[in-house]
Design a protein around this motif. Structure first.
Motif, PDB file in Angstrom:
ATOM      1  N   LYS A 133      -0.168   7.997   1.232  1.00  0.00           N
ATOM      2  CA  LYS A 133      -1.214   8.912   1.694  1.00  0.00           C
ATOM      3  C   LYS A 133      -1.945   9.583   0.527  1.00  0.00           C
ATOM      4  O   LYS A 133      -3.114   9.964   0.662  1.00  0.00           O
ATOM      5  CB  LYS A 133      -0.612   9.965   2.624  1.00  0.00           C
ATOM      6  N   THR A 134      -1.272   9.739  -0.608  1.00  0.00           N
ATOM      7  CA  THR A 134      -1.921  10.379  -1.767  1.00  0.00           C
ATOM      8  C   THR A 134      -1.968   9.457  -2.978  1.00  0.00           C
ATOM      9  O   THR A 134      -2.363   9.890  -4.055  1.00  0.00           O
ATOM     10  CB  THR A 134      -1.179  11.671  -2.154  1.00  0.00           C
ATOM     11  N   TRP A 135      -1.595   8.210  -2.847  1.00  0.00           N
ATOM     12  CA  TRP A 135      -1.469   7.273  -3.964  1.00  0.00           C
ATOM     13  C   TRP A 135      -2.808   7.112  -4.690  1.00  0.00           C
ATOM     14  O   TRP A 135      -3.749   6.520  -4.185  1.00  0.00           O
ATOM     15  CB  TRP A 135      -0.989   5.919  -3.445  1.00  0.00           C
ATOM     16  N   ASP A 136      -2.875   7.678  -5.885  1.00  0.00           N
ATOM     17  CA  ASP A 136      -4.060   7.532  -6.743  1.00  0.00           C
ATOM     18  C   ASP A 136      -5.338   7.962  -6.024  1.00  0.00           C
ATOM     19  O   ASP A 136      -6.382   7.327  -6.146  1.00  0.00           O
ATOM     20  CB  ASP A 136      -4.169   6.081  -7.220  1.00  0.00           C
ATOM     21  N   THR A 137      -5.267   9.073  -5.279  1.00  0.00           N
ATOM     22  CA  THR A 137      -6.408   9.559  -4.511  1.00  0.00           C
ATOM     23  C   THR A 137      -6.963  10.842  -5.120  1.00  0.00           C
ATOM     24  O   THR A 137      -6.297  11.494  -5.938  1.00  0.00           O
ATOM     25  CB  THR A 137      -5.996   9.872  -3.053  1.00  0.00           C
ATOM     26  N   PRO A 138      -8.173  11.245  -4.726  1.00  0.00           N
ATOM     27  CA  PRO A 138      -8.726  12.516  -5.216  1.00  0.00           C
ATOM     28  C   PRO A 138      -7.865  13.722  -4.849  1.00  0.00           C
ATOM     29  O   PRO A 138      -7.967  14.773  -5.488  1.00  0.00           O
ATOM     30  CB  PRO A 138     -10.090  12.587  -4.527  1.00  0.00           C
ATOM     31  N   ASP A 139      -7.010  13.603  -3.832  1.00  0.00           N
ATOM     32  CA  ASP A 139      -6.172  14.739  -3.428  1.00  0.00           C
ATOM     33  C   ASP A 139      -5.247  15.215  -4.546  1.00  0.00           C
ATOM     34  O   ASP A 139      -4.871  16.394  -4.573  1.00  0.00           O
ATOM     35  CB  ASP A 139      -5.309  14.363  -2.219  1.00  0.00           C
ATOM     36  N   ILE A 140      -4.841  14.318  -5.446  1.00  0.00           N
ATOM     37  CA  ILE A 140      -3.925  14.734  -6.515  1.00  0.00           C
ATOM     38  C   ILE A 140      -4.628  14.899  -7.858  1.00  0.00           C
ATOM     39  O   ILE A 140      -3.986  15.215  -8.856  1.00  0.00           O
ATOM     40  CB  ILE A 140      -2.731  13.758  -6.660  1.00  0.00           C
ATOM     41  N   GLN A 153       3.402   8.693 -17.333  1.00  0.00           N
ATOM     42  CA  GLN A 153       2.172   9.474 -17.206  1.00  0.00           C
ATOM     43  C   GLN A 153       0.914   8.621 -17.295  1.00  0.00           C
ATOM     44  O   GLN A 153      -0.186   9.123 -17.087  1.00  0.00           O
ATOM     45  CB  GLN A 153       2.158  10.593 -18.250  1.00  0.00           C
ATOM     46  N   GLN A 154       1.080   7.339 -17.547  1.00  0.00           N
ATOM     47  CA  GLN A 154      -0.068   6.418 -17.541  1.00  0.00           C
ATOM     48  C   GLN A 154      -0.215   5.696 -16.193  1.00  0.00           C
ATOM     49  O   GLN A 154      -1.201   4.997 -15.975  1.00  0.00           O
ATOM     50  CB  GLN A 154       0.093   5.373 -18.647  1.00  0.00           C
ATOM     51  N   LEU A 155       0.738   5.866 -15.298  1.00  0.00           N
ATOM     52  CA  LEU A 155       0.742   5.142 -14.021  1.00  0.00           C
ATOM     53  C   LEU A 155      -0.007   5.925 -12.947  1.00  0.00           C
ATOM     54  O   LEU A 155      -0.213   7.134 -13.078  1.00  0.00           O
ATOM     55  CB  LEU A 155       2.186   4.914 -13.569  1.00  0.00           C
ATOM     56  N   PRO A 156      -0.414   5.249 -11.860  1.00  0.00           N
ATOM     57  CA  PRO A 156      -0.985   5.975 -10.718  1.00  0.00           C
ATOM     58  C   PRO A 156       0.015   6.994 -10.173  1.00  0.00           C
ATOM     59  O   PRO A 156       1.216   6.710 -10.087  1.00  0.00           O
ATOM     60  CB  PRO A 156      -1.251   4.866  -9.696  1.00  0.00           C
ATOM     61  N   TYR A 157      -0.493   8.156  -9.815  1.00  0.00           N
ATOM     62  CA  TYR A 157       0.341   9.227  -9.294  1.00  0.00           C
ATOM     63  C   TYR A 157       0.188   9.341  -7.775  1.00  0.00           C
ATOM     64  O   TYR A 157      -0.804   8.901  -7.186  1.00  0.00           O
ATOM     65  CB  TYR A 157      -0.064  10.564  -9.928  1.00  0.00           C
ATOM     66  N   CYS A 158       1.188   9.996  -7.181  1.00  0.00           N
ATOM     67  CA  CYS A 158       1.131  10.398  -5.777  1.00  0.00           C
ATOM     68  C   CYS A 158       1.954  11.669  -5.654  1.00  0.00           C
ATOM     69  O   CYS A 158       2.581  12.113  -6.626  1.00  0.00           O
ATOM     70  CB  CYS A 158       1.668   9.301  -4.860  1.00  0.00           C
ATOM     71  N   VAL A 159       1.961  12.273  -4.487  1.00  0.00           N
ATOM     72  CA  VAL A 159       2.849  13.414  -4.248  1.00  0.00           C
ATOM     73  C   VAL A 159       4.258  12.889  -4.038  1.00  0.00           C
ATOM     74  O   VAL A 159       4.480  11.945  -3.271  1.00  0.00           O
ATOM     75  CB  VAL A 159       2.395  14.239  -3.033  1.00  0.00           C
ATOM     76  N   LEU A 160       5.219  13.491  -4.728  1.00  0.00           N
ATOM     77  CA  LEU A 160       6.617  13.095  -4.649  1.00  0.00           C
ATOM     78  C   LEU A 160       7.416  14.108  -3.834  1.00  0.00           C
ATOM     79  O   LEU A 160       7.123  15.310  -3.870  1.00  0.00           O
ATOM     80  CB  LEU A 160       7.232  13.010  -6.048  1.00  0.00           C
ATOM     81  N   TYR A 186       9.594  -1.729  -0.054  1.00  0.00           N
ATOM     82  CA  TYR A 186       8.796  -0.541  -0.373  1.00  0.00           C
ATOM     83  C   TYR A 186       7.353  -0.929  -0.707  1.00  0.00           C
ATOM     84  O   TYR A 186       6.403  -0.299  -0.206  1.00  0.00           O
ATOM     85  CB  TYR A 186       9.445   0.208  -1.537  1.00  0.00           C
ATOM     86  N   LEU A 187       7.173  -1.958  -1.531  1.00  0.00           N
ATOM     87  CA  LEU A 187       5.825  -2.380  -1.915  1.00  0.00           C
ATOM     88  C   LEU A 187       5.030  -2.873  -0.705  1.00  0.00           C
ATOM     89  O   LEU A 187       3.839  -2.573  -0.563  1.00  0.00           O
ATOM     90  CB  LEU A 187       5.904  -3.480  -2.973  1.00  0.00           C
ATOM     91  N   ASP A 188       5.691  -3.621   0.177  1.00  0.00           N
ATOM     92  CA  ASP A 188       5.014  -4.088   1.389  1.00  0.00           C
ATOM     93  C   ASP A 188       4.576  -2.918   2.261  1.00  0.00           C
ATOM     94  O   ASP A 188       3.475  -2.936   2.841  1.00  0.00           O
ATOM     95  CB  ASP A 188       5.943  -5.003   2.188  1.00  0.00           C
ATOM     96  N   GLU A 189       5.438  -1.914   2.362  1.00  0.00           N
ATOM     97  CA  GLU A 189       5.093  -0.741   3.163  1.00  0.00           C
ATOM     98  C   GLU A 189       3.954   0.058   2.532  1.00  0.00           C
ATOM     99  O   GLU A 189       3.100   0.606   3.239  1.00  0.00           O
ATOM    100  CB  GLU A 189       6.322   0.143   3.368  1.00  0.00           C
ATOM    101  N   LEU A 190       3.926   0.136   1.214  1.00  0.00           N
ATOM    102  CA  LEU A 190       2.799   0.788   0.544  1.00  0.00           C
ATOM    103  C   LEU A 190       1.496   0.104   0.915  1.00  0.00           C
ATOM    104  O   LEU A 190       0.511   0.750   1.294  1.00  0.00           O
ATOM    105  CB  LEU A 190       2.979   0.719  -0.982  1.00  0.00           C
ATOM    106  N   ALA A 191       1.479  -1.228   0.776  1.00  0.00           N
ATOM    107  CA  ALA A 191       0.265  -1.983   1.076  1.00  0.00           C
ATOM    108  C   ALA A 191      -0.137  -1.834   2.534  1.00  0.00           C
ATOM    109  O   ALA A 191      -1.327  -1.686   2.861  1.00  0.00           O
ATOM    110  CB  ALA A 191       0.476  -3.456   0.723  1.00  0.00           C
ATOM    111  N   ALA A 192       0.852  -1.853   3.441  1.00  0.00           N
ATOM    112  CA  ALA A 192       0.556  -1.722   4.874  1.00  0.00           C
ATOM    113  C   ALA A 192      -0.044  -0.366   5.212  1.00  0.00           C
ATOM    114  O   ALA A 192      -0.712  -0.226   6.241  1.00  0.00           O
ATOM    115  CB  ALA A 192       1.828  -1.951   5.683  1.00  0.00           C
ATOM    116  N   ASN A 193       0.190   0.609   4.334  1.00  0.00           N
ATOM    117  CA  ASN A 193      -0.320   1.967   4.572  1.00  0.00           C
ATOM    118  C   ASN A 193      -1.506   2.315   3.692  1.00  0.00           C
ATOM    119  O   ASN A 193      -1.834   3.485   3.511  1.00  0.00           O
ATOM    120  CB  ASN A 193       0.810   2.973   4.394  1.00  0.00           C
ATOM    121  N   GLY A 194      -2.155   1.286   3.128  1.00  0.00           N
ATOM    122  CA  GLY A 194      -3.444   1.479   2.473  1.00  0.00           C
ATOM    123  C   GLY A 194      -3.427   1.705   0.986  1.00  0.00           C
ATOM    124  O   GLY A 194      -4.485   1.871   0.372  1.00  0.00           O
ATOM    125  N   ALA A 195      -2.247   1.726   0.352  1.00  0.00           N
ATOM    126  CA  ALA A 195      -2.182   1.894  -1.101  1.00  0.00           C
ATOM    127  C   ALA A 195      -2.261   0.531  -1.786  1.00  0.00           C
ATOM    128  O   ALA A 195      -2.057  -0.508  -1.160  1.00  0.00           O
ATOM    129  CB  ALA A 195      -0.892   2.601  -1.495  1.00  0.00           C
TER     130      ALA A 195
END
Length: 360
Positions: A158-165, A228-235, A292-301
């Motif tokens: 939901k927040t993966w590499d988005t403007p929200d973070i 710190q070089q990777l895409p961030y999300c809320v943890l 986990y990766l499949d679920e990320l992709a299924a949820n739009g990341a």
């Protein structure tokens, strides 16, 4: 403090009165009155959990507030030193979960008092409805971990590499995971602290390849620069078994958030490697990461490739190793520290973490 103002927040158990509880609960459910509160138990660990039975008025019952609650916060001598942890938990329950939920206890109040360096969360007492609290000495099955990773992937996506973070975003002011860890890391890699920990049972249970203080400092510096070089999300921020539970139907639940911003694979690595028996992890971890990766992709990341995800998984094992070698035994029992440190050490050997770090 008045009947509609919970500030200043209490810092002693004695200050958690029916009057204060009324004021706190009215921030979510106006008109509620707590007529009485029976103290059932006080549990002191890293934070304090005060278990209470409330005598609620009709408005409180109509609002769905549980009769048995937990008041969680800093009520011990060391608590002011951990104010950043209290704030992160408050942020999770107050700011993150209402818009990006994880399965968690019903929360009736969450706020932070900067002047008193106190954060308090009031939540339902899960033990009143028969959940099973997870424990490090009871490793999880493949299916249990997979279900939890499904929830984490949805949460991360939901927040993966988005403007929200990003700066100015809804969660842009959450702490950077690596930055907030720096003070704790520096404290426990002092020569005297590191020697004390690495010669304790949790250290003796790990490979001597990872006992050098210099190795730990170098590994964490490399992991930080890499992360710190990777895409961030809320943890969630702390997904070890002691912070997790199972509903009566077996579905996963999450406690004790330390809301922050960071790479999702950081807590996937931390969770899998300390949740699965050392004999099962080598057989299961690849499939669990793929799930986990499949679920990320299924949820739009946009997830990393499997090979890249496994590289991140290996690098971030150094974080889990550090945590379980250095956690004080008055925060977590020595058996928990020892079994988790052992699991991390075995995973680092299996993944040739020295080789992975050298190639960064």
């Amino acid at each position: 403090m008045g009947e509609n103002n919970p500030f200043p927040l209490p810092v002693t158990v004695e200050e958690v009165t029916p009057g204060w509880l009324t004021a706190a609960l009215r921030t979510r459910a106006p008109g509620v009155t707590v007529k009485g509160a029976d103290l059932l138990e006080v549990i002191n660990t890293t934070t304090t959990k005060i278990r209470l039975r409330l005598d609620l008025d009709e408005a409180g019952r109509a609002a769905g507030i549980a009769e048995r609650i937990i008041v969680k916060g800093g009520f011990q001598a060391h608590s002011r030193e951990l104010q950043h942890m209290h704030l992160r938990e408050v942020r999770g329950y107050r700011d993150v979960y209402p818009v990006n939920p994880l399965p968690s206890p019903a929360c009736y109040f969450a706020d932070f008092d900067a002047e008193r360096q106190q954060g308090i969360v009031i939540m339902e007492d899960l033990s009143a409805r028969g959940v099973e609290f997870c424990h490090a000495t009871r490793p999880q099955s493949h299916e249990q971990v997979a279900q939890r990773l499904t929830m984490l992937a949805r949460f991360h996506a939901k927040t993966w590499d988005t403007p929200d973070i990003a700066p100015g975003g809804r969660f842009g002011d959450l702490v950077d995971f690596f930055d907030v860890m720096r003070g704790f890391f520096d404290k426990y890699t002092s020569p005297e602290n590191w020697q004390r920990m690495i010669t304790a049972p949790r250290g003796v249970a790990t490979s001597t390849r990872f006992h050098a203080r210099e190795w730990m400092i170098d590994a964490w510096d490399k992991a930080t620069r890499f992360g710190q070089q990777l895409p961030y999300c809320v943890l969630h921020g702390d997904v070890h078994l002691g912070n997790l539970y199972l509903e009566p139907d077996g579905s996963p639940g999450f406690l004790d958030t330390l809301a922050s911003r960071g790479p999702g694979m950081l807590e996937v690595s931390y969770h899998i490697s300390a949740s699965v028996d050392v004999a099962d992890r080598p057989r299961w971890e690849g499939a669990l990461v793929r799930h986990y990766l499949d679920e990320l992709a299924a949820n739009g990341a946009t997830p990393p490739t499997f090979d890249e995800a496994m590289r991140q998984y290996a690098v971030f094992l150094s974080y889990g190793f550090f945590i379980w070698v250095t956690t004080e035994s008055h925060y977590q029992p020595e058996a928990v520290n020892t079994v988790n440190a052992m699991r991390m050490s075995a995973a680092m050997l299996d993944h040739d973490i020295d080789g992975v770090l050298a190639r960064l």
